[in-house]
Scaffold this motif. Structure first.
Motif, PDB file in Angstrom:
ATOM      1  N   PRO A   1       0.867  -1.379   0.722  1.00 19.40           N
ATOM      2  CA  PRO A   1       0.121  -0.360   0.157  1.00 19.40           C
ATOM      3  C   PRO A   1       0.956   1.210  -0.376  1.00 19.40           C
ATOM      4  O   PRO A   1       2.252   0.899   0.376  1.00 19.40           O
ATOM      5  CB  PRO A   1      -0.755  -0.008   1.174  1.00 19.40           C
ATOM      6  CG  PRO A   1      -0.777  -1.841   1.464  1.00 19.40           C
ATOM      7  CD  PRO A   1       0.848  -1.860   1.256  1.00 19.40           C
ATOM      8  N   LEU A   2       0.576   2.138  -0.143  1.00 20.48           N
ATOM      9  CA  LEU A   2       1.427   3.482  -1.306  1.00 20.48           C
ATOM     10  C   LEU A   2       1.169   4.134   1.004  1.00 20.48           C
ATOM     11  O   LEU A   2       2.419   4.502   0.844  1.00 20.48           O
ATOM     12  CB  LEU A   2       0.114   4.928  -0.670  1.00 20.48           C
ATOM     13  CG  LEU A   2       0.670   4.638  -2.543  1.00 20.48           C
ATOM     14  CD1 LEU A   2      -0.044   5.801  -3.810  1.00 20.48           C
ATOM     15  CD2 LEU A   2       1.795   5.038  -3.105  1.00 20.48           C
TER      16      LEU A   2
ATOM     17  N   GLU B   1      -9.912  -1.138  -2.320  1.00 24.22           N
ATOM     18  CA  GLU B   1      -9.083  -1.448  -2.034  1.00 24.22           C
ATOM     19  C   GLU B   1      -7.978  -0.382  -1.776  1.00 24.22           C
ATOM     20  O   GLU B   1      -8.308   0.784  -2.282  1.00 24.22           O
ATOM     21  CB  GLU B   1      -8.593  -2.163  -3.559  1.00 24.22           C
ATOM     22  CG  GLU B   1      -8.447  -3.675  -3.036  1.00 24.22           C
ATOM     23  CD  GLU B   1      -7.912  -4.196  -4.145  1.00 24.22           C
ATOM     24  OE1 GLU B   1      -6.708  -4.100  -4.661  1.00 24.22           O
ATOM     25  OE2 GLU B   1      -8.756  -5.335  -4.469  1.00 24.22           O
ATOM     26  N   PRO B   2      -6.851   0.198  -1.186  1.00 25.41           N
ATOM     27  CA  PRO B   2      -6.681   1.318  -0.865  1.00 25.41           C
ATOM     28  C   PRO B   2      -5.243   1.423  -2.243  1.00 25.41           C
ATOM     29  O   PRO B   2      -5.338   0.960  -2.706  1.00 25.41           O
ATOM     30  CB  PRO B   2      -5.137   1.130   0.406  1.00 25.41           C
ATOM     31  CG  PRO B   2      -5.420  -0.935   0.298  1.00 25.41           C
ATOM     32  CD  PRO B   2      -7.188  -1.440  -0.148  1.00 25.41           C
ATOM     33  N   PRO B   3      -5.195   2.606  -2.505  1.00 27.48           N
ATOM     34  CA  PRO B   3      -3.802   2.712  -2.973  1.00 27.48           C
ATOM     35  C   PRO B   3      -2.863   2.046  -3.022  1.00 27.48           C
ATOM     36  O   PRO B   3      -1.981   2.084  -1.779  1.00 27.48           O
ATOM     37  CB  PRO B   3      -3.531   4.100  -3.428  1.00 27.48           C
ATOM     38  CG  PRO B   3      -4.911   5.285  -2.531  1.00 27.48           C
ATOM     39  CD  PRO B   3      -5.637   3.676  -1.055  1.00 27.48           C
ATOM     40  N   MET B   4      -2.150   1.185  -3.822  1.00 30.15           N
ATOM     41  CA  MET B   4      -0.907   0.714  -4.038  1.00 30.15           C
ATOM     42  C   MET B   4      -0.343   0.881  -4.801  1.00 30.15           C
ATOM     43  O   MET B   4       0.421   2.326  -5.529  1.00 30.15           O
ATOM     44  CB  MET B   4      -1.241  -0.806  -4.836  1.00 30.15           C
ATOM     45  CG  MET B   4      -2.477  -1.331  -4.131  1.00 30.15           C
ATOM     46  SD  MET B   4      -1.843  -1.990  -2.183  1.00 30.15           S
ATOM     47  CE  MET B   4      -0.949  -3.337  -2.662  1.00 30.15           C
ATOM     48  N   SER B   5       0.942   1.176  -3.880  1.00 33.26           N
ATOM     49  CA  SER B   5       3.065   1.218  -4.623  1.00 33.26           C
ATOM     50  C   SER B   5       2.313   0.106  -6.136  1.00 33.26           C
ATOM     51  O   SER B   5       1.793  -0.292  -6.268  1.00 33.26           O
ATOM     52  CB  SER B   5       3.946   0.772  -3.584  1.00 33.26           C
ATOM     53  OG  SER B   5       4.915   0.931  -4.197  1.00 33.26           O
ATOM     54  N   ASP B   6       2.896   1.475  -7.298  1.00 35.11           N
ATOM     55  CA  ASP B   6       4.019   0.378  -8.171  1.00 35.11           C
ATOM     56  C   ASP B   6       4.809  -0.098  -7.785  1.00 35.11           C
ATOM     57  O   ASP B   6       5.457  -1.104  -8.586  1.00 35.11           O
ATOM     58  CB  ASP B   6       4.367   1.479  -9.048  1.00 35.11           C
ATOM     59  CG  ASP B   6       3.202   2.840 -10.470  1.00 35.11           C
ATOM     60  OD1 ASP B   6       2.193   2.181  -9.627  1.00 35.11           O
ATOM     61  OD2 ASP B   6       3.850   3.535 -10.173  1.00 35.11           O
TER      62      ASP B   6
END
Length: 129
Positions: free
Chosen positions: A83-84, A114-119
């Motif tokens: 997650p970010l 869903e939470p914002p996710m890292s790349d």
């Protein structure tokens, strides 16, 4: 998480240390591997009931550690996502509570929120499986 298995009377040991081998980096890696294999044990129990993961979402301060990311991916042999906001350990519990409060199945609710996710995605090295 890191509290599995629940062995409250267990104690740890560092085996095989000899003169010249007691270097801080080795002890540090041993601690990371020990914590990883403790969680892996819990995952293996879940697998015995038919659960299979296709990815792990790693959170908390340790999730920022590139060495630990590699150790986890290789031990579990599944890709890791992040997650970010790395300090989101309580988010899973909050999502589950929200699902129950709204009368929705937890898995369905979580997938739709869903939470914002890292790349960043860590792919396991199959050669160390």
């Amino acid at each position: 998480g890191e509290r599995t298995p629940n062995w409250p009377d267990a104690s740890g040991a560092l085996l095989g240390l000899r003169p010249g081998l007691f270097r801080p980096g080795l002890v540090y890696r041993a601690a990371l591997e020990g914590a990883t294999f403790s969680v892996l044990h819990g995952y293996k129990v879940m697998q015995s009931f038919g659960f299979e993961a296709t990815e792990l979402r790693v959170v908390g301060g340790g999730s920022k550690n590139t060495l630990w990311r590699r150790i986890i991916a290789d031990a579990f042999q599944v890709q890791l996502k992040f997650p970010l906001e790395p300090e989101s350990a309580a988010l899973g519990a909050a999502l589950q509570a929200a699902a129950i409060a709204e009368g929705q199945p937890v898995a369905e609710y979580v997938r739709s929120h869903e939470p914002p996710m890292s790349d960043v995605i860590v792919i396991p090295d199959a050669s160390v499986a």
